[in-house]
Write an enzyme that holds these catalytic residues in place. Structure first.
Site: not given
Ligand code: DX5
Ligand code: ZN
Length: 220
Positions: A8, A173, A35, A135, A31, A64, A33, A66
């Protein structure tokens, strides 16, 4: 099942994303993320960064989302060249339509579930998805502690996937690291997102190799 590792970039240096992508040439995916400050209490990156990163690396992007209203935005991530686009079941108003649009645009379609969202109501959607993302922390931030309480759901999801032919990938994840990845693999996950465990390591590529080896030991 082949183990896949998806580092990620949330834990990477956002000012040097091309270099950070190049630091993990052995990763199966990157990956990303996304948001929006609404679905989760954090804001990261969106389409322009995905478009730029797509040109800067040959590693496929595992986006991903969110975000609220993924029905509106997800197809654009597929158009931007993401190899996989995952929407949250809690946010989608028309998940089947959106998953079909993602696939029609040539990307893999993923459905994500928060820790408190049960997997059973989604069994009838197995034919519509290429990946189920469970998750293992509340979404929004990297570096959180792995929630062991999600592992029984990972097991039930694996059984459900096997009942439907075993074609759907099962991604975990959040808090996945050298200490937790084996439990995830044992429970049936086959795609592993890791942020801090990869980009927090002094040698990210070695961290990817170590995670893959640990998961492969349990995921035969
Ligand atoms: C959290 C993200 C994850 C995050 C994971 O909301 O969806 O992808 O980057 O990070 P680690 O591996 O540090 O928990
Ligand atoms: Zn993620």
């Amino acid at each position: 099942m082949a183990v896949q590792i998806s580092p990620s970039i949330l834990a990477a240096d956002f000012a040097r994303l091309a270099d950070e992508a190049a630091a993990v040439p052995n990763a199966d995916w990157l990956h990303v993320d996304v948001m929006d400050y609404h679905f989760v209490p954090n804001l990261t990156i969106g389409l322009p960064v995905v478009e730029a990163l797509r040109k800067a690396t040959s590693t496929p992007l595992d986006c991903h989302l969110m975000i609220d209203d993924p029905d509106r935005w997800a197809p654009q991530y597929a158009e931007a060249g993401a190899g996989s686009v995952t929407i949250h079941a809690e946010a989608a108003k028309g998940p089947i339509r959106t998953l079909r649009e993602i696939r029609a645009l040539g990307a893999r379609a993923g459905l994500a579930l928060n820790p408190a969202t049960p997997v059973e109501p989604y069994e009838d959607l197995m034919g519509e998805v290429d990946m189920l993302l469970l998750m293992t922390v509340e979404p929004g931030f990297g570096g959180q502690k792995f929630l062991d309480g999600v592992l029984p759901k990972v097991r039930r999801a694996r059984e459900m996937i096997q009942r439907h032919g075993g074609r759907v990938w099962l991604q975990v994840d959040g808090g996945v690291d050298a200490g937790t990845i084996e439990r995830c693999a044992e429970a049936g996950a086959d795609v592993f997102v890791a942020g801090s465990a990869v980009y927090g390591a002094s040698d990210p590529a070695s961290a990817v190799d170590a995670l893959r080896a640990a998961a492969s030991r349990k995921n035969a």
